[in-house]
Scaffold this motif. Sequence first.
Motif, PDB file in Angstrom:
ATOM      1  N   CYS A 101      -5.138 -25.444  72.073  1.00 45.74           N
ATOM      2  CA  CYS A 101      -4.479 -24.320  72.717  1.00 45.74           C
ATOM      3  C   CYS A 101      -4.716 -23.060  71.901  1.00 45.74           C
ATOM      4  CB  CYS A 101      -2.988 -24.610  72.817  1.00 45.74           C
ATOM      5  SG  CYS A 101      -2.024 -23.192  73.321  1.00 45.74           S
ATOM      6  N   SER A 102      -5.032 -21.977  72.579  1.00 43.41           N
ATOM      7  CA  SER A 102      -5.271 -20.727  71.859  1.00 43.41           C
ATOM      8  C   SER A 102      -4.249 -19.656  72.183  1.00 43.41           C
ATOM      9  CB  SER A 102      -6.673 -20.206  72.197  1.00 43.41           C
ATOM     10  OG  SER A 102      -6.794 -19.986  73.585  1.00 43.41           O
ATOM     11  N   GLY A 103      -3.320 -19.966  73.058  1.00 44.64           N
ATOM     12  CA  GLY A 103      -2.337 -18.966  73.432  1.00 44.64           C
ATOM     13  C   GLY A 103      -1.228 -18.828  72.401  1.00 44.64           C
ATOM     14  N   TYR A 104      -0.328 -17.904  72.646  1.00 41.36           N
ATOM     15  CA  TYR A 104       0.787 -17.667  71.722  1.00 41.36           C
ATOM     16  C   TYR A 104       1.807 -18.795  71.851  1.00 41.36           C
ATOM     17  CZ  TYR A 104       4.822 -15.518  69.497  1.00 41.36           C
ATOM     18  OH  TYR A 104       5.893 -15.273  68.690  1.00 41.36           O
ATOM     19  N   GLY A 105       2.051 -19.490  70.738  1.00 38.16           N
ATOM     20  CA  GLY A 105       3.097 -20.491  70.707  1.00 38.16           C
ATOM     21  C   GLY A 105       2.733 -21.834  71.303  1.00 38.16           C
ATOM     22  N   CYS A 106       1.871 -21.822  72.353  1.00 37.42           N
ATOM     23  CA  CYS A 106       1.493 -23.075  73.018  1.00 37.42           C
ATOM     24  C   CYS A 106       2.727 -23.886  73.368  1.00 37.42           C
ATOM     25  CB  CYS A 106       0.546 -23.885  72.138  1.00 37.42           C
ATOM     26  SG  CYS A 106      -0.975 -23.030  71.732  1.00 37.42           S
ATOM     27  N   GLY A 107       3.625 -23.281  74.106  1.00 33.33           N
ATOM     28  CA  GLY A 107       4.902 -23.911  74.387  1.00 33.33           C
ATOM     29  C   GLY A 107       5.002 -24.653  75.703  1.00 33.33           C
ATOM     30  N   ASP A 108       3.888 -24.752  76.432  1.00 31.01           N
ATOM     31  CA  ASP A 108       3.922 -25.450  77.715  1.00 31.01           C
ATOM     32  C   ASP A 108       3.324 -26.841  77.555  1.00 31.01           C
ATOM     33  OD1 ASP A 108       4.176 -24.523  80.886  1.00 31.01           O
ATOM     34  OD2 ASP A 108       2.811 -26.198  80.532  1.00 31.01           O
ATOM     35  N   PHE A 109       3.894 -27.833  78.228  1.00 29.91           N
ATOM     36  CA  PHE A 109       3.387 -29.189  78.054  1.00 29.91           C
ATOM     37  C   PHE A 109       1.949 -29.314  78.567  1.00 29.91           C
ATOM     38  CE2 PHE A 109       3.303 -31.092  82.283  1.00 29.91           C
ATOM     39  CZ  PHE A 109       4.132 -30.255  83.013  1.00 29.91           C
ATOM     40  N   THR A 110       1.524 -28.444  79.462  1.00 27.66           N
ATOM     41  CA  THR A 110       0.154 -28.505  79.970  1.00 27.66           C
ATOM     42  C   THR A 110      -0.870 -28.045  78.929  1.00 27.66           C
ATOM     43  OG1 THR A 110       0.311 -26.290  80.930  1.00 27.66           O
ATOM     44  CG2 THR A 110       0.914 -28.140  82.347  1.00 27.66           C
ATOM     45  N   ASP A 111      -0.398 -27.476  77.822  1.00 24.61           N
ATOM     46  CA  ASP A 111      -1.300 -27.070  76.741  1.00 24.61           C
ATOM     47  C   ASP A 111      -1.820 -28.251  75.950  1.00 24.61           C
ATOM     48  OD1 ASP A 111       0.794 -24.206  76.057  1.00 24.61           O
ATOM     49  OD2 ASP A 111      -1.076 -24.282  77.206  1.00 24.61           O
ATOM     50  N   TYR A 112      -1.223 -29.442  76.157  1.00 24.72           N
ATOM     51  CA  TYR A 112      -1.488 -30.576  75.283  1.00 24.72           C
ATOM     52  C   TYR A 112      -2.176 -31.724  76.007  1.00 24.72           C
ATOM     53  CZ  TYR A 112       1.273 -27.791  72.210  1.00 24.72           C
ATOM     54  OH  TYR A 112       1.697 -26.738  71.452  1.00 24.72           O
ATOM     55  N   GLU A 113      -3.188 -32.261  75.315  1.00 28.79           N
ATOM     56  CA  GLU A 113      -4.014 -33.312  75.889  1.00 28.79           C
ATOM     57  C   GLU A 113      -3.535 -34.711  75.497  1.00 28.79           C
ATOM     58  OE1 GLU A 113      -8.031 -32.820  74.654  1.00 28.79           O
ATOM     59  OE2 GLU A 113      -8.795 -34.570  75.741  1.00 28.79           O
ATOM     60  N   TYR A 114      -3.034 -34.837  74.301  1.00 25.76           N
ATOM     61  CA  TYR A 114      -2.641 -36.158  73.790  1.00 25.76           C
ATOM     62  C   TYR A 114      -1.142 -36.180  73.510  1.00 25.76           C
ATOM     63  CZ  TYR A 114      -7.672 -36.496  73.011  1.00 25.76           C
ATOM     64  OH  TYR A 114      -9.032 -36.494  73.177  1.00 25.76           O
ATOM     65  N   TRP A 115      -0.528 -37.333  73.800  1.00 27.20           N
ATOM     66  CA  TRP A 115       0.918 -37.501  73.635  1.00 27.20           C
ATOM     67  C   TRP A 115       1.225 -38.833  72.975  1.00 27.20           C
ATOM     68  CZ3 TRP A 115       4.530 -33.840  74.993  1.00 27.20           C
ATOM     69  CH2 TRP A 115       4.057 -32.761  75.733  1.00 27.20           C
ATOM     70  N   GLY A 116       2.300 -38.835  72.187  1.00 27.58           N
ATOM     71  CA  GLY A 116       2.811 -40.073  71.649  1.00 27.58           C
ATOM     72  C   GLY A 116       3.760 -40.736  72.631  1.00 27.58           C
ATOM     73  N   GLN A 117       4.291 -41.884  72.238  1.00 30.48           N
ATOM     74  CA  GLN A 117       5.155 -42.653  73.137  1.00 30.48           C
ATOM     75  C   GLN A 117       6.615 -42.217  73.052  1.00 30.48           C
ATOM     76  OE1 GLN A 117       4.309 -43.609  70.150  1.00 30.48           O
ATOM     77  NE2 GLN A 117       6.223 -44.335  69.268  1.00 30.48           N
ATOM     78  N   GLY A 118       6.945 -41.429  72.047  1.00 32.73           N
ATOM     79  CA  GLY A 118       8.302 -40.917  71.909  1.00 32.73           C
ATOM     80  C   GLY A 118       9.148 -41.730  70.949  1.00 32.73           C
ATOM     81  N   THR A 119      10.101 -41.053  70.328  1.00 30.54           N
ATOM     82  CA  THR A 119      11.064 -41.704  69.452  1.00 30.54           C
ATOM     83  C   THR A 119      12.446 -41.136  69.741  1.00 30.54           C
ATOM     84  OG1 THR A 119      11.566 -42.281  67.135  1.00 30.54           O
ATOM     85  CG2 THR A 119      10.711 -40.062  67.522  1.00 30.54           C
ATOM     86  N   GLN A 120      13.427 -42.007  69.826  1.00 28.71           N
ATOM     87  CA  GLN A 120      14.783 -41.598  70.224  1.00 28.71           C
ATOM     88  C   GLN A 120      15.540 -41.013  69.032  1.00 28.71           C
ATOM     89  OE1 GLN A 120      16.477 -41.870  73.366  1.00 28.71           O
ATOM     90  NE2 GLN A 120      17.981 -40.597  72.290  1.00 28.71           N
ATOM     91  N   VAL A 121      16.155 -39.873  69.272  1.00 30.44           N
ATOM     92  CA  VAL A 121      17.065 -39.262  68.305  1.00 30.44           C
ATOM     93  C   VAL A 121      18.424 -39.138  68.976  1.00 30.44           C
ATOM     94  CG1 VAL A 121      17.623 -37.163  67.025  1.00 30.44           C
ATOM     95  CG2 VAL A 121      15.273 -38.013  67.069  1.00 30.44           C
ATOM     96  N   THR A 122      19.423 -39.715  68.353  1.00 28.39           N
ATOM     97  CA  THR A 122      20.782 -39.663  68.896  1.00 28.39           C
ATOM     98  C   THR A 122      21.708 -39.084  67.846  1.00 28.39           C
ATOM     99  OG1 THR A 122      20.370 -41.627  70.248  1.00 28.39           O
ATOM    100  CG2 THR A 122      22.661 -40.987  69.902  1.00 28.39           C
ATOM    101  N   VAL A 123      22.389 -37.996  68.205  1.00 26.62           N
ATOM    102  CA  VAL A 123      23.308 -37.327  67.297  1.00 26.62           C
ATOM    103  C   VAL A 123      24.713 -37.506  67.845  1.00 26.62           C
ATOM    104  CG1 VAL A 123      23.895 -35.191  66.119  1.00 26.62           C
ATOM    105  CG2 VAL A 123      21.519 -35.649  66.757  1.00 26.62           C
ATOM    106  N   SER A 124      25.562 -38.140  67.061  1.00 32.19           N
ATOM    107  CA  SER A 124      26.932 -38.383  67.485  1.00 32.19           C
ATOM    108  C   SER A 124      27.846 -37.311  66.921  1.00 32.19           C
ATOM    109  CB  SER A 124      27.389 -39.759  67.027  1.00 32.19           C
ATOM    110  OG  SER A 124      27.340 -39.850  65.610  1.00 32.19           O
ATOM    111  N   SER A 125      28.780 -36.892  67.748  1.00 34.21           N
ATOM    112  CA  SER A 125      29.703 -35.816  67.314  1.00 34.21           C
ATOM    113  C   SER A 125      30.993 -36.395  66.754  1.00 34.21           C
ATOM    114  CB  SER A 125      30.002 -34.898  68.489  1.00 34.21           C
ATOM    115  OG  SER A 125      30.526 -35.643  69.551  1.00 34.21           O
TER     116      SER A 125
END
Length: 125
Positions: A101-125
Amino acid sequence: QVQLVESGGGMVQAGGSLRLSCAASGRTFSGYVMAWFRQAPGKERAFVASITWSGGRTYYLGSVKGRFTISRDNPKDTVYLQMNSLKSEDTAVYYCAAGLCSGYGCGDFTDYEYWGQGTQVTVSS
């Protein structure tokens, strides 16, 4: 086969810290922007932070600025997200992404070609 593998997620109390890691393999990521996105239940995937290949420029979602820090270790093909002062609203699945990505910030998901499977983050109050 290109792979992005996240680790470091878990459950933490509000005010605590976590450090996410994303290890890339399968090709060289020279020149690639790396980023973290997150998706909370019932919400769309949202940009959290990105970092240019040199590490010279970083961009953050406004609500995490000052609390989260993105960094990368290019020889290890690894990107990190240090998350401090966590809040319940940070609860989500966090995804690592890579793109040319060459744009500013590259903040759109369409800017990215490769993705991981994700990891869960849970914050309890």
